[in-house]
Design a protein around this motif. Structure first.
Motif, PDB file in Angstrom:
ATOM      1  N   GLY A  19      -7.893  -5.967 -12.826  1.00 52.83           N
ATOM      2  CA  GLY A  19      -7.052  -5.050 -12.319  1.00 52.83           C
ATOM      3  C   GLY A  19      -6.380  -5.531 -10.997  1.00 52.83           C
ATOM      4  N   LEU A  20      -5.686  -4.531 -10.348  1.00 53.70           N
ATOM      5  CA  LEU A  20      -5.057  -4.903  -9.111  1.00 53.70           C
ATOM      6  C   LEU A  20      -5.880  -4.832  -8.013  1.00 53.70           C
ATOM      7  N   SER A  21      -5.407  -4.997  -6.856  1.00 48.44           N
ATOM      8  CA  SER A  21      -6.348  -5.076  -5.655  1.00 48.44           C
ATOM      9  C   SER A  21      -5.810  -4.218  -4.575  1.00 48.44           C
ATOM     10  N   ALA A  22      -6.796  -3.824  -3.862  1.00 43.13           N
ATOM     11  CA  ALA A  22      -6.296  -2.805  -2.513  1.00 43.13           C
ATOM     12  C   ALA A  22      -4.949  -3.167  -2.143  1.00 43.13           C
ATOM     13  N   TYR A  23      -4.818  -4.282  -1.787  1.00 44.62           N
ATOM     14  CA  TYR A  23      -3.995  -4.810  -0.959  1.00 44.62           C
ATOM     15  C   TYR A  23      -2.241  -4.278  -1.679  1.00 44.62           C
ATOM     16  N   MET A  24      -2.484  -4.306  -2.998  1.00 45.89           N
ATOM     17  CA  MET A  24      -1.495  -4.154  -3.795  1.00 45.89           C
ATOM     18  C   MET A  24      -1.003  -2.658  -3.700  1.00 45.89           C
ATOM     19  N   PHE A  25      -1.932  -1.848  -3.673  1.00 43.04           N
ATOM     20  CA  PHE A  25      -1.685  -0.523  -3.782  1.00 43.04           C
ATOM     21  C   PHE A  25      -1.420  -0.141  -2.176  1.00 43.04           C
ATOM     22  N   PHE A  26      -2.088  -0.847  -1.109  1.00 40.40           N
ATOM     23  CA  PHE A  26      -1.565  -0.557   0.145  1.00 40.40           C
ATOM     24  C   PHE A  26      -0.127  -1.067   0.451  1.00 40.40           C
ATOM     25  N   ALA A  27       0.221  -2.076  -0.114  1.00 37.10           N
ATOM     26  CA  ALA A  27       1.562  -2.776   0.221  1.00 37.10           C
ATOM     27  C   ALA A  27       2.504  -1.736  -0.559  1.00 37.10           C
ATOM     28  N   ASN A  28       2.156  -1.238  -1.480  1.00 37.24           N
ATOM     29  CA  ASN A  28       3.262  -0.279  -2.412  1.00 37.24           C
ATOM     30  C   ASN A  28       3.625   0.800  -1.383  1.00 37.24           C
ATOM     31  N   GLU A  29       2.635   1.489  -0.717  1.00 35.35           N
ATOM     32  CA  GLU A  29       3.092   2.493   0.258  1.00 35.35           C
ATOM     33  C   GLU A  29       3.469   2.109   1.482  1.00 35.35           C
ATOM     34  N   GLN A  30       2.783   1.086   2.111  1.00 37.63           N
ATOM     35  CA  GLN A  30       3.147   0.469   3.423  1.00 37.63           C
ATOM     36  C   GLN A  30       4.536  -0.186   3.307  1.00 37.63           C
ATOM     37  N   ARG A  31       4.981  -0.849   2.253  1.00 39.79           N
ATOM     38  CA  ARG A  31       6.005  -1.600   2.158  1.00 39.79           C
ATOM     39  C   ARG A  31       7.151  -0.438   2.768  1.00 39.79           C
ATOM     40  N   GLU A  32       7.333   0.393   2.530  1.00 39.83           N
ATOM     41  CA  GLU A  32       8.445   1.151   2.758  1.00 39.83           C
ATOM     42  C   GLU A  32       8.354   1.800   4.207  1.00 39.83           C
ATOM     43  N   ASN A  33       6.942   1.794   5.000  1.00 45.97           N
ATOM     44  CA  ASN A  33       6.852   2.280   6.139  1.00 45.97           C
ATOM     45  C   ASN A  33       7.037   1.222   6.913  1.00 45.97           C
ATOM     46  N   VAL A  34       6.501   0.093   6.657  1.00 52.82           N
ATOM     47  CA  VAL A  34       6.336  -1.144   7.489  1.00 52.82           C
ATOM     48  C   VAL A  34       8.131  -1.538   7.919  1.00 52.82           C
ATOM     49  N   ARG A  35       8.629  -1.536   6.620  1.00 51.05           N
ATOM     50  CA  ARG A  35       9.966  -1.946   6.531  1.00 51.05           C
ATOM     51  C   ARG A  35      10.744  -0.973   7.502  1.00 51.05           C
ATOM     52  N   GLU A  36      10.408   0.390   7.437  1.00 52.24           N
ATOM     53  CA  GLU A  36      11.062   1.126   8.341  1.00 52.24           C
ATOM     54  C   GLU A  36      10.785   1.067   9.931  1.00 52.24           C
ATOM     55  N   GLU A  37       9.595   0.568   9.899  1.00 49.48           N
ATOM     56  CA  GLU A  37       9.355   0.611  11.478  1.00 49.48           C
ATOM     57  C   GLU A  37       9.737  -0.789  12.074  1.00 49.48           C
ATOM     58  N   ASN A  38       9.959  -1.616  10.912  1.00 48.83           N
ATOM     59  CA  ASN A  38      10.304  -3.013  11.240  1.00 48.83           C
ATOM     60  C   ASN A  38      11.660  -3.372  10.476  1.00 48.83           C
ATOM     61  N   PRO A  39      12.843  -2.808  11.224  1.00 51.04           N
ATOM     62  CA  PRO A  39      14.095  -3.265  10.511  1.00 51.04           C
ATOM     63  C   PRO A  39      14.206  -4.412  10.617  1.00 51.04           C
ATOM     64  N   GLY A  40      15.050  -5.031   9.734  1.00 50.15           N
ATOM     65  CA  GLY A  40      15.600  -6.425   9.964  1.00 50.15           C
ATOM     66  C   GLY A  40      14.573  -7.618   9.753  1.00 50.15           C
ATOM     67  N   VAL A  41      13.332  -7.600  10.019  1.00 53.58           N
ATOM     68  CA  VAL A  41      12.117  -8.335   9.821  1.00 53.58           C
ATOM     69  C   VAL A  41      12.472  -9.010   8.199  1.00 53.58           C
ATOM     70  N   SER A  42      12.312 -10.184   8.171  1.00 54.81           N
ATOM     71  CA  SER A  42      12.221 -10.714   6.740  1.00 54.81           C
ATOM     72  C   SER A  42      10.883 -10.705   6.567  1.00 54.81           C
ATOM     73  N   PHE A  43      10.875 -11.139   5.070  1.00 57.62           N
ATOM     74  CA  PHE A  43       9.400 -11.460   4.533  1.00 57.62           C
ATOM     75  C   PHE A  43       8.599 -12.365   5.647  1.00 57.62           C
ATOM     76  N   GLY A  44       8.896 -13.169   6.049  1.00 54.53           N
ATOM     77  CA  GLY A  44       8.391 -14.184   7.128  1.00 54.53           C
ATOM     78  C   GLY A  44       7.819 -13.489   8.105  1.00 54.53           C
ATOM     79  N   GLN A  45       8.197 -12.315   8.432  1.00 55.85           N
ATOM     80  CA  GLN A  45       7.386 -11.618   9.520  1.00 55.85           C
ATOM     81  C   GLN A  45       6.601 -10.197   8.690  1.00 55.85           C
ATOM     82  N   VAL A  46       7.756  -9.772   7.999  1.00 49.75           N
ATOM     83  CA  VAL A  46       7.084  -8.211   7.248  1.00 49.75           C
ATOM     84  C   VAL A  46       5.922  -8.629   6.730  1.00 49.75           C
ATOM     85  N   GLY A  47       5.764  -9.685   5.953  1.00 51.28           N
ATOM     86  CA  GLY A  47       4.645 -10.160   4.778  1.00 51.28           C
ATOM     87  C   GLY A  47       3.583 -10.208   5.690  1.00 51.28           C
ATOM     88  N   LYS A  48       3.628 -11.225   6.931  1.00 50.85           N
ATOM     89  CA  LYS A  48       2.498 -11.278   7.680  1.00 50.85           C
ATOM     90  C   LYS A  48       2.080  -9.933   8.232  1.00 50.85           C
TER      91      LYS A  48
END
Length: 101
Positions: A28-57
DNA sequence: ATTCTGATTGTTCCG
DNA sequence: CGGAACAATCAGAAT
């Protein structure tokens, strides 16, 4: 503490174990997958412009930054997803058993 | 019975 | 299209 500390998984040497199953009931998937699914939108909004190099970490850092209760919904999903995997696992089992004819 | 390992899962971003 | 940091996982295989 489970066991030893250093345990680099993916040594590529032992990778030849776990013979791939016929229908490979991927886990099955892992908690991170579900977490990222929701956070991706949030993190990206709070961190505009940051590339995967930053956002990912940053995403990973934030993951643990949440309270255990916050991870709950994600962990819960992971557990639920695992159940989903159990289903395919059973299908795999049935298929394997039914294959001999 | 116990231990461990590997395989997998999904996100973002770009060339 | 895939790969790489990021984290979890966890179920089955080897001992």
């Amino acid at each position: 503490m489970p066991k030893a500390a250093a345990t680099k998984r993916g040594s590529k040497e032992t990778k030849r174990r776990t013979k791939k199953d016929p229908n490979a009931p991927k886990r099955g998937l892992s908690a991170y997958m579900f977490f990222a699914n929701e956070q991706r939108e949030n993190v990206r909004e709070e961190n505009p412009g940051v590339s995967f190099g930053q956002v990912g970490k940053i995403l990973g850092e934030r993951w643990k930054a949440l309270s255990e209760k916050q991870r709950a919904p994600y962990e819960a999903k992971a557990a639920a997803d695992k159940k989903r995997y159990e289903d395919e696992k059973q299908a795999y089992n049935a298929q394997n058993d039914d294959e001999s004819s």
